[in-house]
Design an enzyme around this catalytic site. Structure first.
Site, mmCIF file in Angstrom:
data_model
loop_
_atom_site.group_PDB
_atom_site.id
_atom_site.type_symbol
_atom_site.label_atom_id
_atom_site.label_comp_id
_atom_site.label_asym_id
_atom_site.label_seq_id
_atom_site.Cartn_x
_atom_site.Cartn_y
_atom_site.Cartn_z
ATOM 1 N N ASP A 157 90.077 38.445 65.480
ATOM 2 C CA ASP A 157 89.407 37.157 65.299
ATOM 3 C C ASP A 157 90.225 36.018 65.888
ATOM 4 O OD1 ASP A 157 87.814 38.851 63.869
ATOM 5 O OD2 ASP A 157 88.323 38.025 61.908
ATOM 6 N N ALA B 237 79.941 34.501 56.885
ATOM 7 C CA ALA B 237 78.876 35.139 57.668
ATOM 8 C C ALA B 237 79.436 36.121 58.690
ATOM 9 C CB ALA B 237 78.029 34.081 58.357
ATOM 10 N N GLU C 228 84.673 47.861 65.672
ATOM 11 C CA GLU C 228 84.854 47.251 64.338
ATOM 12 C C GLU C 228 85.854 48.063 63.536
ATOM 13 O OE1 GLU C 228 84.236 44.061 63.880
ATOM 14 O OE2 GLU C 228 82.096 44.377 64.230
ATOM 15 N N THR D 62 88.773 48.558 64.179
ATOM 16 C CA THR D 62 89.676 49.264 65.087
ATOM 17 C C THR D 62 90.941 48.454 65.350
ATOM 18 O OG1 THR D 62 88.305 48.327 66.829
ATOM 19 C CG2 THR D 62 87.975 50.653 66.345
HETATM 20 C C1 GLA Z 1 87.600 41.071 60.014
HETATM 21 C C2 GLA Z 1 89.086 41.012 60.372
HETATM 22 C C3 GLA Z 1 89.329 41.558 61.778
HETATM 23 C C4 GLA Z 1 88.684 42.921 61.971
HETATM 24 C C5 GLA Z 1 87.244 42.919 61.468
HETATM 25 C C6 GLA Z 1 86.636 44.288 61.468
HETATM 26 O O1 GLA Z 1 86.877 40.213 60.834
HETATM 27 O O2 GLA Z 1 89.563 39.691 60.308
HETATM 28 O O3 GLA Z 1 90.710 41.617 62.040
HETATM 29 O O4 GLA Z 1 89.438 43.921 61.340
HETATM 30 O O5 GLA Z 1 87.128 42.391 60.159
HETATM 31 O O6 GLA Z 1 86.532 44.764 62.760
#
Ligand code: GLA
Length: 393
Positions: free
Chosen positions: A173, A124, A35, A37
């Site tokens: 994501d 969420a 996370e 990262t």
């Molecule tokens: C959000 C961002 C991702 C990532 C996460 C944390 O989901 O969109 O790019 O940085 O936070 O890991």
């Protein structure tokens, strides 16, 4: 994703616009570990899940863009696709930002229509916004015959989030939504963009999400601040170690050596990222070895780092993780995604899921007076065309 949603959106599109659309589905994601990262050039371990957005999209042969948010019952029209710019209509920005990215690559975007909806809970931490971006990017790529590779679509969707939603997110994501594979998690090296799939059988180990129901209004500001803090840390290290261009290259020894030059908060942020990268690599080895207990310990350590050093958790998430730790049959638990609310991700033995949900729900209710929503997710394929079921099976 209920098959009926694709049918509903298809019917709504036909009724409103009178021609056959392309149907696309785009999943949300979970992240097992890794996370904060991604924007530090590090490792993540996400998977696409069976919470999805569905789109009916077509080129309308006119200049205008017509967008319909099925779930909100709202419409957004723009007279000419040539005039795309950020809008006051929040949800439309995720779509407009993607269209603008095609234009930024010199690809003309003619008028198009889009009806979309889905069952990814908003806020969420399951990346509903990335799913919206990636679904439209896939659809436009197809309809325009642009031939852009999926990684390019992921980059464009990420850029749309930067420029039209104001969140300086990493690529996790969007990558997960586009590159997900049924029954597998995927480790992405966010620096080289190399990736590797690992089998993950949700029949043998359930992925249960517990939604804190908290949506922090300052989450995007805090997210961008974390990113800047990491950059400040890199700038200090770089003075002594020119080869360090991101925290991916940094070591704890370097951070300790130059600790006096680092703001204490910056030091903690950086140390967390360096440790979290190591945890992702260790977790993948545990996964290959089939050692879910060891995998789960990495998750708990990840949560502690996010809570104490990266400081992106909140009391609701901490209570959910501690309740999970106390429940039988739980391998690991941690907050998931950007933080400041959203869900925890929990790995739970299948025969303990019901008692897990009951005991975590009771602990949460006792503390906060309400029962959290929970979701048992399965791992699905990334973005693709959707089909409308014409006959009952
Ligand atoms: C959000 C961002 C991702 C990532 C996460 C944390 O989901 O969109 O790019 O940085 O936070 O890991």
């Amino acid at each position: 994703m209920p098959a009926s949603l694709a049918s509903d959106l298809h019917a709504e599109f036909l009724q409103r616009f009178g021609y056959e659309p392309l149907l696309v589905r785009a999943p949300g994601r979970v992240n097992l570990i890794g996370e904060h990262t991604d924007y530090n050039g590090g490792f993540v371990l996400p998977a696409a899940i069976d919470k999805e957005m569905v789109f009916a999209v077509g080129l309308n042969g006119r200049a205008e863009i017509r967008l319909v948010a099925h779930d909100l019952g709202e419409i957004f029209n723009l007279a000419s696709a040539a005039d795309i710019s950020p809008s006051a209509t929040h949800w439309a920005n995720y779509l407009l930002g993607v269209a603008a990215q095609f234009q930024a690559r010199g690809l003309a975007v003619p008028g198009f229509d889009c009806v979309f909806g889905g069952d990814i809970p908003i806020g969420a931490g399951m990346s509903s916004s990335a799913a919206v971006e990636c679904g439209l990017a896939f659809a436009l790529n197809h309809l325009l015959g642009a031939g852009l590779a999926p990684m390019e679509l992921a980059r464009m969707a990420q850029k749309a989030e930067h420029t039209y939603a104001g969140v300086l997110c990493g690529i996790m994501d969007q990558f997960a939504s586009l590159f997900g594979r049924a029954g597998q998690v995927v480790r992405l090296d966010c620096r080289s963009l190399d990736y590797a799939y690992f089998p993950f059988d949700t029949r043998a180990c359930r992925i249960v999400l517990c939604n804190s129901g908290v949506k922090h209004s300052l989450a995007s500001t805090a997210y961008n601040t974390r990113r800047q803090e990491c950059e400040r840390g890199v700038a200090v290290l770089q003075r002594h170690h020119p080869e360090v261009t991101s925290l991916r290259d940094a070591t704890l020894a370097q951070l300790d050596k130059h600790r006096a030059e680092l703001d204490p908060a910056v030091y903690r942020r950086c140390a967390y990222v360096v440790r979290e990268n190591a945890r992702v690599e260790a977790a993948c080895q545990h996964l290959v070895a089939g050692d879910l207990a060891a995998f789960g310990r990495e998750m708990y350590a990840s949560h502690a780092g996010l809570r104490d050093d990266y400081e992106v958790s909140c009391v609701e998430l901490d209570v959910l993780v501690e309740a999970a730790r106390a429940a039988p049959g739980v391998f690991g638990a941690r907050m998931m995604g950007g933080g400041f609310g959203g869900c925890t991700i929990n790995l739970v033995a299948p025969d303990q899921v019901d008692s897990f949900i009951a005991s975590v729900g009771a602990a949460y209710r006792q503390r906060f007076g309400r029962v959290p929503e929970t979701y048992q997710t399965t791992i699905v394929d990334g973005v693709g065309e959707a089909v409308v079921a014409t006959t009952a099976a």
